[in-house]
Design a protein around this motif. Structure first.
Motif, short mmCIF file in Angstrom:
data_model
loop_
_atom_site.label_atom_id
_atom_site.label_comp_id
_atom_site.label_asym_id
_atom_site.label_seq_id
_atom_site.Cartn_x
_atom_site.Cartn_y
_atom_site.Cartn_z
N ASP A 1 -32.30 -12.38 -2.77
CA ASP A 1 -31.25 -12.70 -1.81
C ASP A 1 -30.17 -11.63 -1.77
O ASP A 1 -29.13 -11.81 -1.14
N ALA A 2 -30.40 -10.50 -2.44
CA ALA A 2 -29.39 -9.44 -2.47
C ALA A 2 -29.16 -8.89 -1.07
O ALA A 2 -30.10 -8.72 -0.29
N ARG A 3 -27.91 -8.65 -0.76
CA ARG A 3 -27.57 -8.09 0.54
C ARG A 3 -26.73 -6.84 0.36
O ARG A 3 -26.01 -6.69 -0.61
N LEU A 4 -26.88 -5.92 1.33
CA LEU A 4 -26.24 -4.62 1.24
C LEU A 4 -25.04 -4.55 2.17
O LEU A 4 -25.04 -5.11 3.27
N SER A 5 -24.04 -3.80 1.74
CA SER A 5 -22.92 -3.48 2.63
C SER A 5 -23.37 -2.41 3.61
O SER A 5 -24.42 -1.77 3.45
N GLY B 1 -15.15 -11.14 6.78
CA GLY B 1 -15.60 -10.39 7.95
C GLY B 1 -16.47 -9.19 7.66
O GLY B 1 -16.88 -8.48 8.59
N TYR B 2 -16.80 -8.92 6.39
CA TYR B 2 -17.63 -7.77 6.06
C TYR B 2 -19.10 -8.06 6.38
O TYR B 2 -19.59 -9.17 6.16
N ARG B 3 -19.80 -7.04 6.89
CA ARG B 3 -21.21 -7.18 7.22
C ARG B 3 -22.05 -7.08 5.95
O ARG B 3 -21.79 -6.22 5.11
N LYS B 4 -23.11 -7.91 5.87
CA LYS B 4 -24.04 -7.87 4.75
C LYS B 4 -25.47 -7.87 5.32
O LYS B 4 -25.82 -8.76 6.09
N TYR B 5 -26.26 -6.89 4.90
CA TYR B 5 -27.60 -6.70 5.44
C TYR B 5 -28.66 -7.16 4.44
O TYR B 5 -28.66 -6.75 3.28
N SER B 6 -29.60 -7.97 4.93
CA SER B 6 -30.71 -8.42 4.10
C SER B 6 -31.85 -7.41 4.16
O SER B 6 -31.82 -6.44 4.93
N ARG B 7 -32.89 -7.66 3.36
CA ARG B 7 -34.08 -6.80 3.40
C ARG B 7 -34.70 -6.82 4.79
O ARG B 7 -35.11 -5.77 5.32
N GLN C 1 -25.34 -10.74 8.38
CA GLN C 1 -24.42 -11.83 8.06
C GLN C 1 -23.01 -11.28 7.88
O GLN C 1 -22.82 -10.10 7.61
N ARG C 2 -22.03 -12.14 8.03
CA ARG C 2 -20.64 -11.78 7.78
C ARG C 2 -20.11 -12.61 6.61
O ARG C 2 -20.38 -13.81 6.51
N THR C 3 -19.36 -11.96 5.75
CA THR C 3 -18.68 -12.68 4.67
C THR C 3 -17.48 -13.40 5.25
O THR C 3 -17.08 -13.12 6.39
#
Length: 231
Positions: A14-18, A55-61, A50-52
């Motif tokens: 479930d790790a997401r990237l900035s 408001g920060y973007r988080k990208y999944s695999r 996704q947004r935290t």
């Protein structure tokens, strides 16, 4: 290229990237990828990170895989975003399309080191130092550069191939001037679409400039082939 994709690190579980981590992860294959490009693709509803709560973007695999597909389809198939979006809506990432795009024959199907020093550039292009100095003298290569990318490598290799037939860098001034004029034309069309405070608009301007450049390349190639047939 397909093999290179398997070496590309991906988020696990479930790790997401900035957004910065995404750019870092993909910069070897897509050195021109920028924040504004990602914002533009999001505004065009091609990616949806996704947004935290802040408001920060988080990208999944899956987001990263989708992004790689989009960028390769643009670069290797010259698909416009509308066609890419329609394909994704209809087929997703199934059907082996990612592999077929990634394995398209041609320069873009071969990954070269994005960051090379001068010694590595000479080795990859198989040229002598004197040839690089000649390219710099006639404006084909940036004389102030300390690192070089795949585009620089393409310039050196192409110039070397021409030199083997007697067309040395000193003979290519007209070509360089023509390219500079084309770039000025493209900027004059694309830049009005960019707004400093709007990252998505900047990305749209970058995408428009790229598309215009590809159309100019296609036109140049067709005109040159037509002219050569008349010889």
């Amino acid at each position: 290229m397909a093999a290179s994709a398997s070496r590309r690190p991906s988020p696990t579980g479930d790790a997401r990237l900035s957004i910065g981590q995404v750019l870092e992860q993909l910069r070897d294959e897509f050195p021109d990828l920028s924040h504004s490009k990602l914002h533009y693709l999001e505004a065009e509803e091609l990616i949806s990170p996704q947004r935290t709560p802040s408001g920060y973007r988080k990208y999944s695999r899956d987001d990263v895989d989708r992004l790689v597909f989009i960028l390769r389809a643009q670069r290797d198939r010259f698909w416009p975003l509308k066609v890419i979006k329609e394909h994704l809506l209809e087929h997703g990432l199934d059907g082996g399309e990612v592999t077929s795009i990634a394995s398209r024959p041609g320069p873009s199907a071969q990954l070269h080191p994005v960051r090379m020093d001068r010694r590595q550039l000479r080795r990859e292009a198989r040229v002598e130092e004197e040839f690089l100095q000649e390219l710099e003298q006639f404006g084909m290569l940036d004389a102030s550069a300390t690192e070089y990318g795949s585009t620089d490598l393409d310039v050196v290799r192409s110039a070397q191939a021409l030199a083997e037939h007697g067309l040395h860098p000193r003979h290519l001034g007209l070509l360089r001037t023509s390219v500079q004029r084309q770039a000025h034309m493209i900027r004059s069309v694309a830049m009005p679409h960019s707004r400093p405070a709007d990252s998505a608009a900047r990305g749209g301007a970058e995408d428009l400039a790229r598309s215009l450049g590809e159309e100019m390349n296609t036109l140049h190639d067709a005109l040159l082939r037509t002219a050569l047939r008349r010889l």
